[in-house]
Every structure is written in C-alpha cells, then in structure tokens.
Design a protein around this motif. Sequence first.
Motif: not given
Length: 118
Positions: A39, A43-45
């Motif tokens: 991650q 930002k998203e994982r």
Amino acid sequence: QVQLVESGGGLVQAGGSLRLSCAASGATDSVYAMGWFRQAPGKEREFVALIKWSTSTTDYADSVKGRFTISRDNAKNTVYLQMNSLKPEDTAVYYCAAGPMLRRWTYWGQGTQVTVSS
C-alpha cells in the motif's frame, strides 16, 4: 490463529534489491496460501504475489512479474519476497497475508516499509 511477522524492509536506490521475510506461527497447518500486498501513500492496498503452501504454485501482479520472486521455506514457516530491479513506484508498506483458501486472506502482518529512491 496465525501470527505473521514481516522483516527486511528498508531504503534502497532504484535498480537495487531487497528481500522481505514473513515468519508465520500459531495454527500454520490451516494455511493454504500466503501472499504479499503493498500500500503506497494515498492508494489502496494491492496484490503483489502469492504462493500455495503445499504446491509452491505462485502468482504475481503484472507490475512485478520478472522482477519479484516469492518463495517459501516450509521448515521455517517463512515466506520470502525477493525484489530486484526496484523502481521508485515500488515504494510502499508491504504486508504479508495468509489464509485457509486461495485469495481468502484472513491473517495479516503489521507491514514493513520499502522505500526506493530515484
């Protein structure tokens, strides 16, 4: 319960290498697969790589194919992520995960920071 502890993160220059480790303990007999996720800030994982514990079958995100290698040492209940040709966009917190079936990630580690400087 399965406990996961990551290690091996750090600061490296672009083009360099790092190896992450994830040591599993507890009810490891219940683990079907282990994986790495990351991650980045804001930002998203995202998925990075996975390995099936019994067969060593692997899968990778397109962004790391040919540069990263996931492997495992059953005797040590440890999974590794060898990261070569690192890029600044690989900078993220890397998390280890484990689960009782493919892509069901029940257990997570605390994460380890990887920073790639340009």
